[in-house]
Design an enzyme around this catalytic site. Structure first.
Site, PDB file in Angstrom:
ATOM      1  N   CYS A 180     -85.912 -33.096  85.418  1.00  0.00           N
ATOM      2  CA  CYS A 180     -84.799 -33.697  84.834  1.00  0.00           C
ATOM      3  C   CYS A 180     -83.615 -32.493  84.549  1.00  0.00           C
ATOM      4  CB  CYS A 180     -84.826 -34.314  83.557  1.00  0.00           C
ATOM      5  SG  CYS A 180     -83.546 -35.207  82.801  1.00  0.00           S
ATOM      6  N   HIS A 228     -88.304 -38.538  86.242  1.00  0.00           N
ATOM      7  CA  HIS A 228     -89.017 -38.264  85.169  1.00  0.00           C
ATOM      8  C   HIS A 228     -90.581 -38.618  85.417  1.00  0.00           C
ATOM      9  CE1 HIS A 228     -86.569 -37.093  81.681  1.00  0.00           C
ATOM     10  NE2 HIS A 228     -85.876 -37.921  82.185  1.00  0.00           N
ATOM     11  N   GLU A 239     -93.379 -37.946  84.290  1.00  0.00           N
ATOM     12  CA  GLU A 239     -94.311 -38.249  83.353  1.00  0.00           C
ATOM     13  C   GLU A 239     -94.137 -39.916  82.855  1.00  0.00           C
ATOM     14  OE1 GLU A 239     -91.524 -36.632  83.090  1.00  0.00           O
ATOM     15  OE2 GLU A 239     -90.375 -36.918  81.251  1.00  0.00           O
TER      16      GLU A 239
END
Lengths: 223, 251
Positions: free
Chosen positions: A102, A205, A207
């Site tokens: 990011c 992202h 994650e």
């Protein structure tokens, strides 16, 4: 035939065990930064069986096998944070695989329009603000799931499905460049993923990107 | 292409899911973590947890729950209910929430939106607006839609966007619970007027309602609770339906 089959299974088992062992023992440094998504990155790595450490200690970072910078927030504040701890130079000198996420991608670039910030310059790329042509169709920030396109052959992108979806939240984007290894379209094409030498960077992202994100992170750990 | 998002909403009281759920594969239907995991495996794009716990000391349970959810799932989630200060937000974001949602506290003290957006960034501040039609005009309501305010919905939506909200969660109290479809008109009006995403909520009863709110309602995302909990509209079926209808969704 049965013998060959058994040997194959044993070979696969061995690879699985050794990759698990590698993850267990691998030193993964996640650069400490005051943002919420750091915790999410740690959890995502733990779900893969890894044991990341959260640190802003230059020595810990230098001695890690993998380094991840999951930035979030505003560019000049984040650059200030890195500089105050001498981490800007640590990141420039790193030889082991490094992953920016990011804002972490944007800070690896040359310059960001966000508060006119000089960044680390690992990638000779400029970061610009999304300007929507039509605010009804294109809102800023770019929030939600969008697909990766134009994937190059790269260890980070190994075994991904075609045009996989990843989760984005950002208002600034990196321009297309020679180091771009995947693109996404929003208003226009922009850089989704960068790679040069030992540096990789993802605008989305991982994650929070479901199985695709897990694959990207595990590919990074297996580089 | 950026997809439209499908968002199941889970009501939480004292750390447990309330409102019945009918997921056969769950061992404990009251465990929000297990339900969240089931939704994420089914292809939900995001989740919203709405805490309806009344007492302050029990809110610690919420932060603990957020941590458990963040450890278990790999899709973004928003937490709302009773959040009023920057400190509340900090606790929940640090626990692992991706976004927080505020409602009554923003109405009471609009400056808190600016404060939170400045501190944490607009991307994680969702302002929930409950709206109801009063004699042909849309007014913001609080307290679960029971208490009318003097704020006109469209003007309030613009104000929260100007103050730095990153998204609006718009619930039509006239449609909520009816299963007769989303409030497409006001959703479209607000979504068209603003440059931030609008999540439509209230009224989902069948798959066509989702198509309508994405096309006529111009919503960026659609939220529902009971029709997902009771499997009246299973998410995988909804997604393949929307895909066939030409709506861009994540497969």
């Amino acid at each position: 035939m049965i013998e060959v089959g058994r040997q194959k299974i044993e070979a696969i088992n061995f690879r699985l065990r050794s990759s698990f062992f590698r993850l267990q023992t691998m030193k993964i440094a996640v650069i400490k930064y005051n943002s919420g998504n750091v915790q999410s990155v740690l959890y995502a790595l733990e779900r893969l069986g890894a044991h990341p450490i959260l640190t802003d200690d230059p020595n810990e970072i230098k001695s890690a096998d993998r380094v991840i910078f999951p930035g979030q927030g505003e560019a000049s504040t984040a650059m200030g944070y890195l500089k105050a701890r001498g981490l800007d130079q640590v990141i420039r000198d790193i030889k082991q695989p490094f992953l920016g996420v990011c804002l972490g991608l944007q800070l690896l670039c040359e310059h960001s329009e966000e508060n006119d910030t000089e960044c680390l310059g690992i990638f000779p790329v400029k970061v610009k603000k999304f300007i929507p042509e039509n605010s009804q169709e294109f809102k800023v920030p770019h929030v939600g799931w969008n697909d990766l396109e134009n994937l190059k052959s790269n260890p980070l992108l190994k075994d991904l499905p075609e045009n996989p979806f990843v989760y984005y939240v950002h208002s600034y984007y990196a321009e297309l460049s020679d180091a771009t290894i995947a693109t996404t379209h929003y208003i226009h094409y922009f850089t989704a993923i960068l790679n040069r030498d030992n540096y990789w960077a993802i605008q989305a992202h991982p994650e929070k990107s479901s199985e695709v994100g897990e694959k990207l992170l595990s590919n990074f750990l297996n580089i | 292409m950026l997809t439209k998002r499908i968002i199941p909403c889970l009501d939480i009281k004292d750390g447990r899911t309330v409102k019945g759920v009918n997921f056969v594969q769950l061992r404990d239907a009251g465990d929000p973590v297990e339900l969240a995991k089931a939704y994420s495996d089914e292809g939900a794009d995001e989740l919203v947890f709405l805490d309806i716990t009344a007492t302050v000391d029990k809110r610690k349970t919420l932060a603990e729950l957020v941590t458990k959810v963040a450890k278990a799932i790999n899709i973004p989630f928003t937490v709302g209910g009773g959040i009023s200060t920057v400190e509340d937000v900090k606790v929940l974001l640090n626990a692992g929430a991706d976004k927080i949602s505020i409602n009554s506290s923003a109405v009471k003290n609009p400056g808190v939106i600016d404060e939170m957006a400045r501190e944490f960034g607009s991307q994680c501040i969702v302002v929930a607006i409950d709206t109801r039609d009063v004699d042909g005009t849309d007014y913001v309501h609080t307290h679960g839609g029971r208490k009318p305010t003097l704020l006109q919905t469209q003007a309030w939506a613009k104000e929260v966007a100007d103050r730095g909200a990153g998204e609006i969660l718009l619930t039509s109290m006239d449609h909520d619970g009816t299963k007769a479809g989303f409030a497409n008109e006001i959703t479209s009006e607000i979504s068209s007027a603003l440059s931030i995403p609008v999540i439509a909520s209230g009224g989902a009863g069948n798959m066509a309602h989702f198509k309508d709110v994405f096309t006529f309602g111009k919503a960026d995302a659609a939220l529902a609770a009971s029709i997902f909990h009771f499997k009246e509209v299973p998410i995988p079926e909804l997604k393949s339906y929307l895909d066939q209808e030409g709506i861009v969704i994540r497969k």
